[in-house]
Enzyme design. Structure first.
Site, PDB file in Angstrom:
ATOM      1  CE1 TYR A 157     -13.617   4.447  -8.259  1.00 32.47           C
ATOM      2  CE2 TYR A 157     -16.095   4.335  -8.291  1.00 32.47           C
ATOM      3  CZ  TYR A 157     -14.726   3.797  -8.140  1.00 32.47           C
ATOM      4  OH  TYR A 157     -14.855   2.421  -7.485  1.00 32.47           O
ATOM      5  CG  ASP A 211       2.944   6.136  -5.441  1.00 33.99           C
ATOM      6  OD1 ASP A 211       1.993   5.685  -6.010  1.00 33.99           O
ATOM      7  OD2 ASP A 211       3.455   7.371  -5.253  1.00 33.99           O
ATOM      8  CG  ASP A 250      -2.076   0.727   1.064  1.00 38.24           C
ATOM      9  OD1 ASP A 250      -3.266   0.218   0.935  1.00 38.24           O
ATOM     10  OD2 ASP A 250      -1.953   2.245   1.053  1.00 38.24           O
TER      11      ASP A 250
HETATM   12  P1  NAD Z   1     -10.100   2.213  -0.336  1.00 40.33           P
HETATM   13  O1  NAD Z   1     -10.113   3.566  -0.896  1.00 40.33           O
HETATM   14  O2  NAD Z   1     -10.706   1.730   0.929  1.00 40.33           O
HETATM   15  O3  NAD Z   1      -8.687   1.492  -0.577  1.00 40.33           O
HETATM   16  C1  NAD Z   1      -7.630   1.921  -1.537  1.00 40.33           C
HETATM   17  C2  NAD Z   1      -6.253   1.686  -1.029  1.00 40.33           C
HETATM   18  O4  NAD Z   1      -5.293   2.186  -2.074  1.00 40.33           O
HETATM   19  C3  NAD Z   1      -5.918   2.505   0.177  1.00 40.33           C
HETATM   20  O5  NAD Z   1      -5.433   1.655   1.193  1.00 40.33           O
HETATM   21  C4  NAD Z   1      -4.778   3.559  -0.066  1.00 40.33           C
HETATM   22  O6  NAD Z   1      -3.905   3.900   0.847  1.00 40.33           O
HETATM   23  C5  NAD Z   1      -4.435   3.046  -1.481  1.00 40.33           C
HETATM   24  N1  NAD Z   1      -3.611   3.786  -2.489  1.00 40.33           N
HETATM   25  C6  NAD Z   1      -4.135   5.167  -2.705  1.00 40.33           C
HETATM   26  N2  NAD Z   1      -3.369   5.696  -3.545  1.00 40.33           N
HETATM   27  C7  NAD Z   1      -2.213   4.625  -3.863  1.00 40.33           C
HETATM   28  C8  NAD Z   1      -1.321   4.529  -4.569  1.00 40.33           C
HETATM   29  N3  NAD Z   1      -0.820   5.638  -5.417  1.00 40.33           N
HETATM   30  N4  NAD Z   1      -0.270   3.477  -4.506  1.00 40.33           N
HETATM   31  C9  NAD Z   1      -0.469   2.419  -3.684  1.00 40.33           C
HETATM   32  N5  NAD Z   1      -1.716   2.557  -2.696  1.00 40.33           N
HETATM   33  C10 NAD Z   1      -2.509   3.582  -2.933  1.00 40.33           C
HETATM   34  O7  NAD Z   1     -10.738   1.366  -1.616  1.00 40.33           O
HETATM   35  P2  NAD Z   1     -11.455  -0.265  -1.845  1.00 40.33           P
HETATM   36  O8  NAD Z   1     -13.043   0.287  -1.364  1.00 40.33           O
HETATM   37  O9  NAD Z   1     -10.616  -1.121  -0.920  1.00 40.33           O
HETATM   38  O10 NAD Z   1     -11.637  -0.169  -3.238  1.00 40.33           O
HETATM   39  C11 NAD Z   1     -10.658  -1.068  -3.855  1.00 40.33           C
HETATM   40  C12 NAD Z   1     -11.119  -1.605  -5.471  1.00 40.33           C
HETATM   41  O11 NAD Z   1     -12.342  -1.813  -5.341  1.00 40.33           O
HETATM   42  C13 NAD Z   1     -10.942   0.095  -6.148  1.00 40.33           C
HETATM   43  O12 NAD Z   1     -10.451  -0.316  -7.387  1.00 40.33           O
HETATM   44  C14 NAD Z   1     -12.278   0.568  -6.167  1.00 40.33           C
HETATM   45  O13 NAD Z   1     -12.526   1.310  -7.131  1.00 40.33           O
HETATM   46  C15 NAD Z   1     -12.894  -0.904  -6.173  1.00 40.33           C
HETATM   47  N6  NAD Z   1     -14.428  -0.661  -5.720  1.00 40.33           N
HETATM   48  C16 NAD Z   1     -14.783  -0.573  -4.357  1.00 40.33           C
HETATM   49  C17 NAD Z   1     -16.168  -0.529  -4.288  1.00 40.33           C
HETATM   50  C18 NAD Z   1     -16.526  -0.423  -2.568  1.00 40.33           C
HETATM   51  O14 NAD Z   1     -17.808  -0.181  -2.489  1.00 40.33           O
HETATM   52  N7  NAD Z   1     -15.343  -0.422  -1.661  1.00 40.33           N
HETATM   53  C19 NAD Z   1     -17.094  -0.412  -5.011  1.00 40.33           C
HETATM   54  C20 NAD Z   1     -16.901  -0.555  -6.486  1.00 40.33           C
HETATM   55  C21 NAD Z   1     -15.404  -0.601  -6.838  1.00 40.33           C
HETATM   56  N1  SER Z   2     -18.345   2.118  -3.517  1.00 38.70           N
HETATM   57  C1  SER Z   2     -17.789   2.860  -4.566  1.00 38.70           C
HETATM   58  C2  SER Z   2     -18.191   4.288  -4.402  1.00 38.70           C
HETATM   59  O1  SER Z   2     -19.074   4.710  -3.897  1.00 38.70           O
HETATM   60  C3  SER Z   2     -18.398   2.297  -5.942  1.00 38.70           C
HETATM   61  O2  SER Z   2     -17.624   2.118  -6.828  1.00 38.70           O
HETATM   62  O3  SER Z   2     -17.141   5.088  -4.683  1.00 38.70           O
END
Ligand code: NAD
Ligand code: SER
Length: 321
Positions: free
Chosen positions: A144, A54, A35
């Protein structure tokens, strides 16, 4: 057979649960959590390797792949919808440059399989809102969502041009109790449970009748690992599978909580996230995922509420929030 996995963004809402789930299957030493953040939890630190990474730093990613002899990647690092609308340039940079870095390094290093999530945010106001089909109009109006559509297409390009194996699902809003969400539009459906337990009331940033597709974390993990391990010869789609759990409004989530916390109260103060929610589907048709890799969810709203309140109730008693 994939032997050694690296996750990007592994401290996030999904990554923190997925890292632990993958370590149970592949062995702790074979799942490398990375991360941008260095705030590693004991659970992740004690369960296997952690490295700061990163995703904009392709050189370091290449070094880590060599160091650990990685052959599979879950690329989760991203900027989500609400943070992305506040800072569109950041969302474009991390979501697009980060993803193409991962794909270029993976190509160079011969990575066997990559999982990159897309989102229901790939849909937009011109997409059918009810039972949104698998193959349909993709014209999102958030930065997004634009990065998610471009990410799906980028994956297909690398599959077709370089023969890579890249897979992904369009997650709905994910509800979980390990790590708070990182700045999305569906975050209310997590925070409402924390506030119900802690304060007995919640102020929601979406309108009471704002219907959105949601999914509980155990189903999210099953979908993610299920597609990653699916038999490639059965897959007609690749980077863009629709998956669905259940569809709910904030009022319905509140009513479900009230069954267990009768005094729970909810107020509504919609903000800029309402416009994002209004552009996303009410419900999703996931028949292709069901047909191509036997996807099937287990949790409905009430089962999710019961489990969320039980787990968070225990955490609250322990003083964890
Ligand atoms: P999150 O925001 O909880 O976590 C993202 C992580 O990425 C964080 O720990 C952050 O520190 C890290 N990060 C940010 N910039 C970075 C960088 N430059 N290099 C390395 N790490 C970095 O996101 P999430 O909810 O766990 O989502 C994970 C994936 O699932 C994403 O692609 C998101 O678009 C997708 N997604 C999530 C949801 C949801 O409801 N959680 C829904 C649809 C899609
Ligand atoms: N849970 C995500 C958001 O609200 C959907 O991709 O951005």
């Amino acid at each position: 057979m994939i032997k050694r996995i690296l996750l990007t963004g592994s401290f996030g809402q999904i990554g923190s649960d997925l890292t632990c789930a993958l370590r149970k299957i592949y062995g702790g030493e074979n799942v490398i959590a990375t991360d941008l953040s260095t705030k590693v939890t004991d659970k992740i630190k004690n369960g296997g390797p952690f490295e700061q990474l990163d995703v904009l730093d392709g050189k370091k990613l290449a070094e880590l792949i060599d160091k650990y002899q990685v052959d599979g990647i879950f690329h989760l690092a991203a900027i989500l919808s609400a943070v992305g609308e506040k800072n569109p340039a950041l969302a474009w940079n991390i979501n697009m440059q980060g993803t193409i870095n991962v794909y270029n390094v993976a190509k160079e290093k011969g990575i066997k399989r990559i999982f990159t999530p897309s989102s229901m945010a790939a849909f937009g106001p011109t997409t059918p809102f009810d039972m949104t089909p698998q193959d349909t109009v993709l014209q999102p109006n958030t930065m997004y969502g634009i990065t998610k559509v471009a990410g799906e297409l980028l994956g297909k390009y690398y599959i077709e041009k370089y023969g890579m194996d890249i897979r992904g699902v369009r997650y709905p809003g994910i509800i979980s109790n390990e790590t708070l969400p990182g700045g999305g539009t569906t975050d209310y459906a997590v925070q409402i449970y924390y506030d119900a337990i802690k304060y007995g009331k919640y102020t929601c940033f979406l309108k009471e009748d704002s219907m959105l597709p949601m999914m509980y974390m155990p189903d999210c993990l099953n979908a993610t690992i299920g597609l990653f391990q699916a038999d490639k010869s059965r897959l007609k789609h690749n980077t863009d599978f629709n998956i669905a759990g259940f569809s709910v409004t904030p009022a319905e989530v509140a009513a479900s909580i009230k069954k267990y916390i009768p005094g729970f109260e909810i107020e509504y103060a919609p903000d800029f996230r309402q416009a994002i929610a209004d552009s996303w589907p009410n419900s999703i048709d996931d028949s292709c995922a069901r047909a191509e890799w036997d996807w099937k969810p287990s949790f409905d709203l009430d089962a999710t509420t019961r489990d969320m309140l039980a787990v968070l109730g225990e955490k609250h008693k322990q003083g964890l929030f």
